[in-house]
Design an enzyme around this catalytic site. Sequence first.
Site, PDB file in Angstrom:
ATOM      1  N   LEU A  40     -22.629  22.362  -4.308  1.00 16.80           N
ATOM      2  CA  LEU A  40     -23.283  21.225  -4.479  1.00 16.80           C
ATOM      3  C   LEU A  40     -24.451  21.321  -4.162  1.00 16.80           C
ATOM      4  CD1 LEU A  40     -21.871  18.160  -3.509  1.00 16.80           C
ATOM      5  CD2 LEU A  40     -21.186  19.285  -5.677  1.00 16.80           C
ATOM      6  N   LEU A  78     -21.974  22.426   0.287  1.00 20.20           N
ATOM      7  CA  LEU A  78     -22.933  21.175   0.229  1.00 20.20           C
ATOM      8  C   LEU A  78     -23.784  22.383   0.664  1.00 20.20           C
ATOM      9  CD1 LEU A  78     -24.251  19.232  -0.037  1.00 20.20           C
ATOM     10  CD2 LEU A  78     -23.395  19.094   2.572  1.00 20.20           C
ATOM     11  N   CYS A  79     -25.065  22.864  -0.358  1.00 17.36           N
ATOM     12  CA  CYS A  79     -26.253  23.741   0.258  1.00 17.36           C
ATOM     13  C   CYS A  79     -26.874  22.621   0.837  1.00 17.36           C
ATOM     14  CB  CYS A  79     -27.426  23.349  -1.156  1.00 17.36           C
ATOM     15  SG  CYS A  79     -28.735  24.214  -0.875  1.00 17.36           S
ATOM     16  N   ILE A  80     -27.052  23.200   2.387  1.00 19.75           N
ATOM     17  CA  ILE A  80     -27.556  23.048   3.577  1.00 19.75           C
ATOM     18  C   ILE A  80     -28.992  22.705   3.588  1.00 19.75           C
ATOM     19  CG2 ILE A  80     -27.645  25.159   4.815  1.00 19.75           C
ATOM     20  CD1 ILE A  80     -27.068  23.925   7.117  1.00 19.75           C
ATOM     21  N   ALA A  83     -29.647  20.043   1.812  1.00 16.61           N
ATOM     22  CA  ALA A  83     -29.110  18.624   1.826  1.00 16.61           C
ATOM     23  C   ALA A  83     -30.165  18.275   3.379  1.00 16.61           C
ATOM     24  CB  ALA A  83     -27.389  19.420   2.789  1.00 16.61           C
TER      25      ALA A  83
END
Length: 118
Positions: A40, A78-80, A83
């Site tokens: 994501l 999930l792309c940190i 985010a």
Amino acid sequence: MAKFVLSLHASPSDSDACLSLLNFAKAALRGGHTIDAIFLYQEAIWHASEHFVIAKDEVQLNDQWQSFVDDEKTPLLLCITAAEKRGLDIKNTGPFTVAGLAEFAMSVAKADKWLQFK
């Protein structure tokens, strides 16, 4: 058989992109292909927010993600960076695992194909 990495860039308000990705992933897995990761990125990070509530008469994407990960065991990353840039609480991300762009790039380098859903 091909090895895929999929990335989603659309927010939960664009359920068509998410459903297209999930339908593709399920069909690919049924066809004997593998999916190393679903990543994501950009506005798609909102799929991991526990504060994003969709009207009950709409497709419940959180249920779709949970069902997919329960059935298929494909890593949902999930792309940190995306985010943190958007202020998402990365301590409560549901079925998604926080990862960096380097991890994503390594997965893409090992895959036969990378497909983006926007």
